[in-house]
Design a protein around this motif. Structure first.
Motif, PDB file in Angstrom:
ATOM      1  N   PRO A  75       0.833  -1.198   0.000  1.00  0.00           N
ATOM      2  CA  PRO A  75       0.000   0.000   0.000  1.00  0.00           C
ATOM      3  C   PRO A  75       0.873   1.255   0.000  1.00  0.00           C
ATOM      4  CG  PRO A  75       0.062  -0.955   2.193  1.00  0.00           C
ATOM      5  CD  PRO A  75       0.839  -1.884   1.305  1.00  0.00           C
ATOM      6  N   ILE A  76       0.476   2.248  -0.789  1.00  0.00           N
ATOM      7  CA  ILE A  76       1.151   3.538  -0.762  1.00  0.00           C
ATOM      8  C   ILE A  76       0.461   4.402   0.286  1.00  0.00           C
ATOM      9  CG2 ILE A  76       1.737   5.594  -2.096  1.00  0.00           C
ATOM     10  CD1 ILE A  76       1.845   3.909  -4.585  1.00  0.00           C
ATOM     11  N   LEU A  77       1.227   4.794   1.304  1.00  0.00           N
ATOM     12  CA  LEU A  77       0.658   5.563   2.412  1.00  0.00           C
ATOM     13  C   LEU A  77       0.263   6.952   1.943  1.00  0.00           C
ATOM     14  CD1 LEU A  77       3.300   4.586   5.127  1.00  0.00           C
ATOM     15  CD2 LEU A  77       1.177   3.419   4.546  1.00  0.00           C
ATOM     16  N   ARG A  78      -0.821   7.551   2.551  1.00  0.00           N
ATOM     17  CA  ARG A  78      -1.632   6.933   3.559  1.00  0.00           C
ATOM     18  C   ARG A  78      -2.880   6.286   3.007  1.00  0.00           C
ATOM     19  NH1 ARG A  78      -5.730  11.202   6.217  1.00  0.00           N
ATOM     20  NH2 ARG A  78      -5.773  12.675   4.490  1.00  0.00           N
ATOM     21  N   ALA A  79      -3.348   6.802   1.855  1.00  0.00           N
ATOM     22  CA  ALA A  79      -4.637   6.367   1.323  1.00  0.00           C
ATOM     23  C   ALA A  79      -4.653   4.883   0.976  1.00  0.00           C
ATOM     24  CB  ALA A  79      -5.019   7.201   0.105  1.00  0.00           C
ATOM     25  N   GLY A  80      -3.498   4.329   0.590  1.00  0.00           N
ATOM     26  CA  GLY A  80      -3.442   2.921   0.238  1.00  0.00           C
ATOM     27  C   GLY A  80      -3.768   1.991   1.388  1.00  0.00           C
ATOM     28  N   PHE A  98       5.391  -1.476   3.032  1.00  0.00           N
ATOM     29  CA  PHE A  98       4.787  -0.149   3.037  1.00  0.00           C
ATOM     30  C   PHE A  98       5.708   0.846   2.340  1.00  0.00           C
ATOM     31  CE2 PHE A  98       3.079  -2.449   6.632  1.00  0.00           C
ATOM     32  CZ  PHE A  98       1.715  -2.206   6.512  1.00  0.00           C
ATOM     33  N   LEU A  99       5.087   1.718   1.571  1.00  0.00           N
ATOM     34  CA  LEU A  99       5.831   2.740   0.845  1.00  0.00           C
ATOM     35  C   LEU A  99       5.127   4.072   1.052  1.00  0.00           C
ATOM     36  CD1 LEU A  99       8.235   3.208  -1.028  1.00  0.00           C
ATOM     37  CD2 LEU A  99       6.755   2.645  -2.969  1.00  0.00           C
ATOM     38  N   GLY A 100       5.824   4.993   1.700  1.00  0.00           N
ATOM     39  CA  GLY A 100       5.264   6.314   1.966  1.00  0.00           C
ATOM     40  C   GLY A 100       5.668   7.282   0.880  1.00  0.00           C
ATOM     41  N   MET A 101       4.684   7.707   0.085  1.00  0.00           N
ATOM     42  CA  MET A 101       4.957   8.662  -0.991  1.00  0.00           C
ATOM     43  C   MET A 101       3.886   9.742  -0.958  1.00  0.00           C
ATOM     44  SD  MET A 101       6.144   6.177  -4.095  1.00  0.00           S
ATOM     45  CE  MET A 101       7.385   7.308  -4.684  1.00  0.00           C
ATOM     46  N   ILE A 102       4.281  10.938  -1.318  1.00  0.00           N
ATOM     47  CA  ILE A 102       3.341  12.046  -1.330  1.00  0.00           C
ATOM     48  C   ILE A 102       3.575  12.872  -2.579  1.00  0.00           C
ATOM     49  CG2 ILE A 102       4.842  13.614  -0.028  1.00  0.00           C
ATOM     50  CD1 ILE A 102       2.272  14.615   1.385  1.00  0.00           C
ATOM     51  N   ARG A 103       2.497  13.398  -3.121  1.00  0.00           N
ATOM     52  CA  ARG A 103       2.605  14.230  -4.313  1.00  0.00           C
ATOM     53  C   ARG A 103       2.843  15.676  -3.898  1.00  0.00           C
ATOM     54  NH1 ARG A 103      -2.239  15.001  -8.652  1.00  0.00           N
ATOM     55  NH2 ARG A 103      -3.140  16.093  -6.883  1.00  0.00           N
ATOM     56  N   ASN A 104       3.937  16.239  -4.387  1.00  0.00           N
ATOM     57  CA  ASN A 104       4.197  17.657  -4.176  1.00  0.00           C
ATOM     58  C   ASN A 104       3.169  18.445  -4.976  1.00  0.00           C
ATOM     59  OD1 ASN A 104       5.297  20.371  -4.681  1.00  0.00           O
ATOM     60  ND2 ASN A 104       7.137  19.612  -3.652  1.00  0.00           N
ATOM     61  N   GLU A 105       2.312  19.207  -4.276  1.00  0.00           N
ATOM     62  CA  GLU A 105       1.205  19.875  -4.956  1.00  0.00           C
ATOM     63  C   GLU A 105       1.666  21.022  -5.852  1.00  0.00           C
ATOM     64  OE1 GLU A 105      -1.713  18.709  -5.110  1.00  0.00           O
ATOM     65  OE2 GLU A 105      -1.362  17.124  -3.650  1.00  0.00           O
ATOM     66  N   GLY A 205      -7.721   9.983   0.552  1.00  0.00           N
ATOM     67  CA  GLY A 205      -7.193   9.933   1.906  1.00  0.00           C
ATOM     68  C   GLY A 205      -8.068  10.688   2.888  1.00  0.00           C
ATOM     69  N   ASP A 206      -8.503  11.877   2.501  1.00  0.00           N
ATOM     70  CA  ASP A 206      -9.354  12.672   3.371  1.00  0.00           C
ATOM     71  C   ASP A 206     -10.714  11.992   3.578  1.00  0.00           C
ATOM     72  OD1 ASP A 206      -7.377  14.533   3.559  1.00  0.00           O
ATOM     73  OD2 ASP A 206      -8.314  16.008   2.242  1.00  0.00           O
ATOM     74  N   ARG A 207     -11.228  11.379   2.537  1.00  0.00           N
ATOM     75  CA  ARG A 207     -12.540  10.739   2.661  1.00  0.00           C
ATOM     76  C   ARG A 207     -12.461   9.448   3.450  1.00  0.00           C
ATOM     77  NH1 ARG A 207     -16.528  10.897  -2.181  1.00  0.00           N
ATOM     78  NH2 ARG A 207     -17.899  10.691  -0.364  1.00  0.00           N
ATOM     79  N   LEU A 208     -11.295   8.808   3.442  1.00  0.00           N
ATOM     80  CA  LEU A 208     -11.119   7.604   4.261  1.00  0.00           C
ATOM     81  C   LEU A 208     -10.902   7.937   5.732  1.00  0.00           C
ATOM     82  CD1 LEU A 208      -8.754   5.602   1.900  1.00  0.00           C
ATOM     83  CD2 LEU A 208     -10.888   4.694   2.843  1.00  0.00           C
ATOM     84  N   TYR A 209     -10.067   8.944   5.990  1.00  0.00           N
ATOM     85  CA  TYR A 209      -9.577   9.160   7.343  1.00  0.00           C
ATOM     86  C   TYR A 209      -9.857  10.555   7.895  1.00  0.00           C
ATOM     87  CZ  TYR A 209      -6.985   5.001   6.001  1.00  0.00           C
ATOM     88  OH  TYR A 209      -6.644   3.762   5.567  1.00  0.00           O
ATOM     89  N   GLY A 210     -10.447  11.449   7.084  1.00  0.00           N
ATOM     90  CA  GLY A 210     -10.667  12.809   7.531  1.00  0.00           C
ATOM     91  C   GLY A 210      -9.484  13.687   7.174  1.00  0.00           C
TER      92      GLY A 210
END
Length: 212
Positions: A75-80, A98-105, A205-210
Motif C-alpha cells: 500500500p502507498i501511504l496513507r490512502a493505500g 509499506f511505501l510512503g509517498m506524497i505528491r508535491n502539490e 485519503g481525506d474521505r477515508l480518514y478525515g
C-alpha cells in the motif's frame, strides 16, 4: 503496460456510492474495502501457483497453491492503507510492505518519505494498492522502486484512473521489458488544472480518514 477496467455491476454500484459527496467516512471505508476485494479478484488472475496433490475424505485430488516466494502487497501511504484489508482478505498469506509517498502539490511530482520493504525483491510478484491514478507520478515512482529492488512484475490496483496517468505510466515503462498491469474500477474523463481526477471522488485519503 496492460490496463484492465473491471466491468461488473457490483463494482459500478459500489463506486457510485464512493463518488457521492454525501457518503460519510465509515461508509466510504467499508465500500472501498469491498471494492478492492472485487478488483483484487481480477488483479490476481495471473498470480503464480504450483501444482500440488491433496487427500480429500474420499480420494486424492490435484490442485494448486500459491508459489513461493509469496506475493507482496504494497500500500502507498496513507490512502493505500484503506485498500490493504481488501487485498489481504483475498491473499491472506501474502506479505505486506509499506511505501510512503506524497505528491508535491506544486510540482505534482512524487516524493518518498518512508519505506518498509525487503531490500531484495528478486522473484517477487508485487501488488501496489493506491486509490487514485491521477498524474501517474506517484505510481510510476513506486513501481520503479520495486523493480529497482528486483521485483519481476508489478500489478497496480486503483479505484480510479485518469487517461493522463495511464499515458504517463505507459511512456515511463515503454521500454522496460517488465510486465506491468493496472487494474481499476473506472477510467475517468480527465485531470483538472489541480491534477485531480474528474469526475473522481475527491481526495481519497481525506474521505477515508478525515482531513489531517
Amino acid at each position: 503496460m496492460e490496463t484492465l477496467v473491471v466491468d461488473h455491476p457490483l463494482v459500478a454500484h459500489k463506486l457510485t456510492t464512493l463518488r457521492d459527496v454525501r457518503t460519510d467516512s465509515p461508509t466510504f471505508r467499508r465500500l472501498a474495502d469491498e471494492l478492492v476485494t472485487l478488483l483484487a479478484y481480477e488483479a490476481t488472475r495471473d498470480v503464480r501457483v504450483t501444482d500440488v496433490t491433496v487427500e480429500t475424505p474420499v480420494s486424492s485430488a490435484k490442485g494448486v497453491r500459491l508459489a513461493k516466494p509469496q506475493p507482496l502487497v504494497v500500500p502507498i501511504l496513507r490512502a493505500g492503507l484503506g485498500m490493504l484489508d481488501g487485498m489481504t482478505r483475498l491473499l491472506p498469506t501474502a506479505e505486506v510492505g509499506f511505501l510512503g509517498m506524497i505528491r508535491n502539490e506544486s510540482t505534482l511530482q512524487a516524493e518518498t518519505y518512508a519505506t518498509r520493504l525487503p531490500d531484495d525483491l528478486s522473484g517477487r510478484q508485487c501488488f501496489v494498492v493506491d486509490p487514485m491514478l491521477a498524474t501517474g507520478g506517484t505510481l510510476a515512482a513506486a513501481v520503479q522502486f520495486l523493480f529497482d529492488r528486483g521485483a519481476v512484475d508489478v500489478t497496480a490496483i486503483c479505484l480510479l484512473a485518469a487517461p493522463e496517468g495511464l499515458a504517463y505510466m505507459d511512456k515511463v515503462f515503454a521500454n522496460s521489458g517488465k510486465p506491468i498491469r493496472v487494474v481499476t474500477a473506472s477510467l475517468d474523463e480527465r485531470l483538472n488544472e489541480n491534477g485531480y481526477i474528474v469526475p473522481g471522488l475527491g481526495d481519497a485519503g481525506d474521505r477515508l480518514y478525515g482531513v489531517v
